[in-house]
Structures are given as structure tokens and as C-alpha cells.
Enzyme design. Structure first.
Site, PDB file in Angstrom:
ATOM      1  N   TYR A 154       0.820  -1.222   0.000  1.00  0.00           N
ATOM      2  CA  TYR A 154       0.000   0.000   0.000  1.00  0.00           C
ATOM      3  C   TYR A 154       0.853   1.271   0.000  1.00  0.00           C
ATOM      4  CZ  TYR A 154      -3.941  -3.082   1.078  1.00  0.00           C
ATOM      5  OH  TYR A 154      -4.884  -4.074   1.053  1.00  0.00           O
TER       6      TYR A 154
ATOM      7  N   LYS B 155       3.856 -15.248   1.391  1.00  0.00           N
ATOM      8  CA  LYS B 155       3.875 -16.104   0.205  1.00  0.00           C
ATOM      9  C   LYS B 155       5.342 -16.278  -0.209  1.00  0.00           C
ATOM     10  CE  LYS B 155       0.768 -16.875  -2.501  1.00  0.00           C
ATOM     11  NZ  LYS B 155       0.144 -18.179  -2.844  1.00  0.00           N
TER      12      LYS B 155
ATOM     13  N   ASP C 268      -2.341 -18.038   1.466  1.00  0.00           N
ATOM     14  CA  ASP C 268      -3.556 -18.606   0.860  1.00  0.00           C
ATOM     15  C   ASP C 268      -4.028 -19.822   1.654  1.00  0.00           C
ATOM     16  OD1 ASP C 268      -1.191 -19.780  -0.006  1.00  0.00           O
ATOM     17  OD2 ASP C 268      -1.934 -20.280  -2.001  1.00  0.00           O
TER      18      ASP C 268
ATOM     19  N   ASP D 293      -4.888  -7.340   5.705  1.00  0.00           N
ATOM     20  CA  ASP D 293      -6.138  -6.655   5.406  1.00  0.00           C
ATOM     21  C   ASP D 293      -7.239  -7.692   5.143  1.00  0.00           C
ATOM     22  OD1 ASP D 293      -7.905  -4.683   4.799  1.00  0.00           O
ATOM     23  OD2 ASP D 293      -6.851  -3.933   3.024  1.00  0.00           O
TER      24      ASP D 293
ATOM     25  N   ASP E 203     -10.183  -9.335   8.110  1.00  0.00           N
ATOM     26  CA  ASP E 203     -11.624  -9.214   7.855  1.00  0.00           C
ATOM     27  C   ASP E 203     -12.273 -10.588   7.873  1.00  0.00           C
ATOM     28  OD1 ASP E 203     -11.487  -6.506   7.638  1.00  0.00           O
ATOM     29  OD2 ASP E 203     -12.575  -6.405   5.739  1.00  0.00           O
TER      30      ASP E 203
END
Ligand code: NAD
Length: 368
Positions: A142, A192, A225, A249, A253
Site C-alpha cells: 500500500y 507467500k 492462501d 487486510d 476481515d
């Protein structure tokens, strides 16, 4: 010695409504548990824009840097949708996070037994769930450069850059290990590393910090993942999950909604320790300003009240009092007290925001 200080920024929409209930709770701890705070209050978001033409006045920013903890309600609302990006209410919150350098975002996912039916997962998978996601908040994709939309030949290309320095990884890793020591003593780090160099560095640095400083904490690694899959398959295997800004992020959630309503979810954003040893800290509910229910006494104040519980634990060394508050919330829910967002078919009528705050104070009183 002066009392610890809290800057309250109620903000917009339901922010001031839920903050009124937090003030009742803070008042109770002052009166009954000898935990007195120096409280100041100021504007943020649309409320600050209306008065000062900016979503965060410099004086408010300066105050936030001085206090022991900032407690924020929510910002934003349709009234401000057309404003220029630079003065939108959310910019006030982003400025606070950035200038206070709040690099560790703590999002608990805790399932209160009385609300286990609210989860989209089977009750036995979520009942008793208590995990903490630590998301790196001030770096990563970001913020990385280069970024932008560029022309390449005869088409456009959108670019964002995942970038982490060793020190950025190390400080959030330390925050996670410290947390784990106070909880279940386990950290699972997610990245990852199979396809991203920044992930390889992330894993290396987390291992180095672990071996050198926290060998007594159990550490595991998981590709993000797979982590997402495991979160919905068997979330109780986790204690603390450490991850970067982007994966955090999404994963936070996902984990949060395992447990039910948005009106229940607190958060903390922590930075480096100040001279007095306390971390720079901002506590806020995960939800927004909920314009659809503003002014109707329907808002659930529990997310904001639990954010204050996090402040008691992480800023004010009062873990036992934080547990007392969390237990009071659990008791109220077990007694069937529900704001409208927590209602299910067959429930009695909902309580108002203020009645929920009162019920929690009554439960606190009963805990003595
Ligand atoms: P929201 O979280 O405000 O509301 C989403 C839904 O959840 C709404 O139906 C709302 O009524 C309900 N809800 C949220 N909090 C609740 C509570 N405490 N009790 C009962 N119900 C609750 O998200 P949104 O509608 O996408 O955004 C509204 C405004 O809030 C926008 O301006 C957005 O930019 C802003 N926002 C601010 C923050 C923040 O301040 N941290 C976070 C998210 C959104």
C-alpha cells in the site's frame, strides 16, 4: 504522579453515540477500581472538517502524540462524499496512523458463546475461538514505490510495489511474539515465500528474531492462501497470526467475521514505546460511522467498549481489569441483552445503545 491520559475522538455518525457509552465505562473504572484517567476530547473526520476545514487539526494531531492512548469512534458519512480526497474524513484517521507510526494493527477474533450462532460457520468450529491477527500497517504494497498507472506502448499498466525492510519486519514480529507470551504462546507467520522475494525475507527475519529473542514461543509459518483456508476450516488452531499489510487486510476481515456482527469488533494500532514505556496507541472499533442507523439509538457500543478493554490491557497494564470488562460484556450477552444488530428470529425486543452501556456497567458492578 499524574493520571494516565486518554484523548477521545468521537468522530462522526454513530461515533459520538457509542463513545458516550465508553465514557460511562471509563467513569465506572475511575469510581470503583481506582483507575483514574485524564480525559480530553477533540474533533476528527467530518466533525473536524465542519469546524476547521480539515479532518484533523494540527493541534489535535499534537495532542494525539502526547497522550498515553487515543480512543476513536468512527469517521465519515454521506455528507462528506463529494469532498476533495485530501480533506475527506478518512484522511484524518490515516494521518493519525501515519504520524503516530502505528505499525502493528491488532485485530482480535473472539467468539462469545452467546453469539456463536451468528457465525456463518458451524457452532463447534467457532465456539470459544480466541485469536489475534497482527497486521503490519505502515509499509508493504500500500506504500511501496514505484506506484501508479503508466503508459506502456499502447496500453496502460497499473503498478504497486511490495517492499519491506528488515527493520519493518523485525518490529512487527517482536510485537507479535510479545503478545503471544501474554496469550497462548504461539505465533503463526503468514506470507507467500513460495512466490515472493519479500515473503522470503519476511520468513527469514521472523525466524532470526524468534531464534535470537523469543525461542520459548512456538513459531510456525504458513503460506497466506493456505492460512485463509485454515481460518475457515479450523480457526482454533491459531493463537497469534503475524502477517503483512495486504494479506493482513484480507485475513483480518475474514477472521473477524467468523465471530458475528461488525458491532462487536475492537481493534488496536500500536507503535514504538514512548519515553514512559507505553506504546503509541490508537484504539477504535472496526466498524464505520453507520449513517443508516445514526441518531436512532440502535448502534451497538460493544466494539468501542471492547476497544477500551484493549487499551486497559496494552496501554495501561491492567489486564485483569480488561478481563473484568470483557467478562461483563459476555455476561450481558449471555443474559440475552441485544442491540438490534444482534437480534435473531424469536428474540425479545432490542435494547438501545444507552441501555446496552448501562447493562454493561451493571454487570461490572456485579463483578465486585
Ligand atoms: P459501516 O461499518 O459504517 O456500516 C456497515 C453496516 O454495519 C451498516 O449497516 C451499519 O448500520 C452496520 N453497523 C456498523 N457498526 C455498527 C454498530 N456499532 N452497531 C450496529 N450496526 C452497525 O460501513 P459503511 O456503511 O461501509 O461506511 C459508512 C461510513 O463509515 C463511510 O463514510 C465509510 O467511509 C466510513 N468508515 C469509517 C471507518 C472508520 O472510521 N474506521 C471504517 C469503515 C467505514
Amino acid at each position: 504522579m499524574s493520571n494516565p491520559s486518554i484523548l477521545i475522538l468521537p468522530g462522526d455518525g454513530i461515533g459520538p453515540e457509542v463513545m458516550t457509552e465508553v465514557r460511562k465505562v471509563i467513569g465506572w473504572f475511575g469510581d470503583k477500581r481506582g483507575l483514574a484517567f485524564d480525559i480530553s476530547e477533540d474533533l476528527v473526520g467530518g466533525a473536524a472538517y465542519d469546524k476547521h476545514g480539515t479532518p484533523l487539526h494540527d493541534d489535535t494531531m499534537a495532542k494525539a502524540q502526547e497522550v498515553d492512548a487515543v480512543l476513536l469512534g468512527a469517521v465519515g458519512g454521506p455528507k462528506y462524499d463529494e469532498l476533495d480526497f485530501s480533506v475527506k474524513p478518512e484522511r484524518g484517521l490515516l494521518r493519525l496512523r501515519k504520524e503516530m507510526d502505528l505499525f502493528a494493527n491488532l485485530r482480535p477474533a473472539q467468539c462469545f458463546d452467546a453469539l456463536a450462532d451468528f457465525s456463518s460457520l458451524k457452532k463447534d468450529i467457532v465456539a470459544g475461538l480466541d485469536i489475534m491477527i497482527v497486521r503490519e500497517l505502515t509499509s508493504g504494497v500500500y506504500f511501496g514505490e514505484p506506484r501508479g498507472i503508466f503508459k506502456e506502448g499502447n496500453e496502460r499498466v497499473g503498478i504497486n510495489t511490495q517492499r519491506y525492510t528488515e527493520s519493518e519486519i523485525a518490529r512487527v514480529a517482536r510485537a507479535s511474539f510479545e503478545l503471544a507470551k501474554r496469550r497462548g504462546n504461539k505465533v503463526c507467520s503468514m506470507e507467500k515465500a513460495n512466490v515472493m522475494e519479500s515473503g522470503i525475507l519476511w520468513r527469514d527475519v521472523v525466524n532470526e528474531i524468534h531464534q535470537a529473542e523469543y525461542p520459548e514461543v512456538e513459531l510456525s509459518h504458513m503460506y497466506a492462501d493456505n492460512g485463509a483456508m485454515q481460518l475457515v476450516r479450523a480457526p482454533k488452531q491459531f493463537d497469534v497470526i503475524l502477517t503483512d499489510n495486504l494479506f493482513g487486510d484480507v485475513l483480518s476481515d475474514c477472521a473477524a467475521m467468523l465471530t458475528g456482527s461488525l458491532g462487536m469488533l475492537p481493534s488496536a494500532s500500536l507503535g514504538a514505546p514512548m519515553a514512559n514505556g507505553r506504546p503509541k496507541a490508537l484504539y477504535e472499533p472496526v466498524h464505520g460511522s453507520a449513517p443508516d442507523i445514526t441518531g436512532q439509538s440502535k448502534a451497538n457500543p460493544i466494539a468501542c467498549i471492547l476497544s477500551f478493554a484493549m487499551a486497559l490491557r496494552y496501554s495501561f497494564d491492567s489486564g485483569d481489569e480488561a478481563t473484568r470488562l470483557e467478562t461483563a460484556v459476555e455476561q450481558v450477552l449471555a443474559d440475552g441483552v441485544r442491540t438490534a444488530d444482534l437480534m435473531q428470529a424469536g428474540d425479545a425486543s432490542p435494547v438501545t445503545t444507552s441501555q446496552m452501556g448501562d447493562a454493561i456497567v451493571t454487570a461490572l458492578e456485579a463483578s465486585l
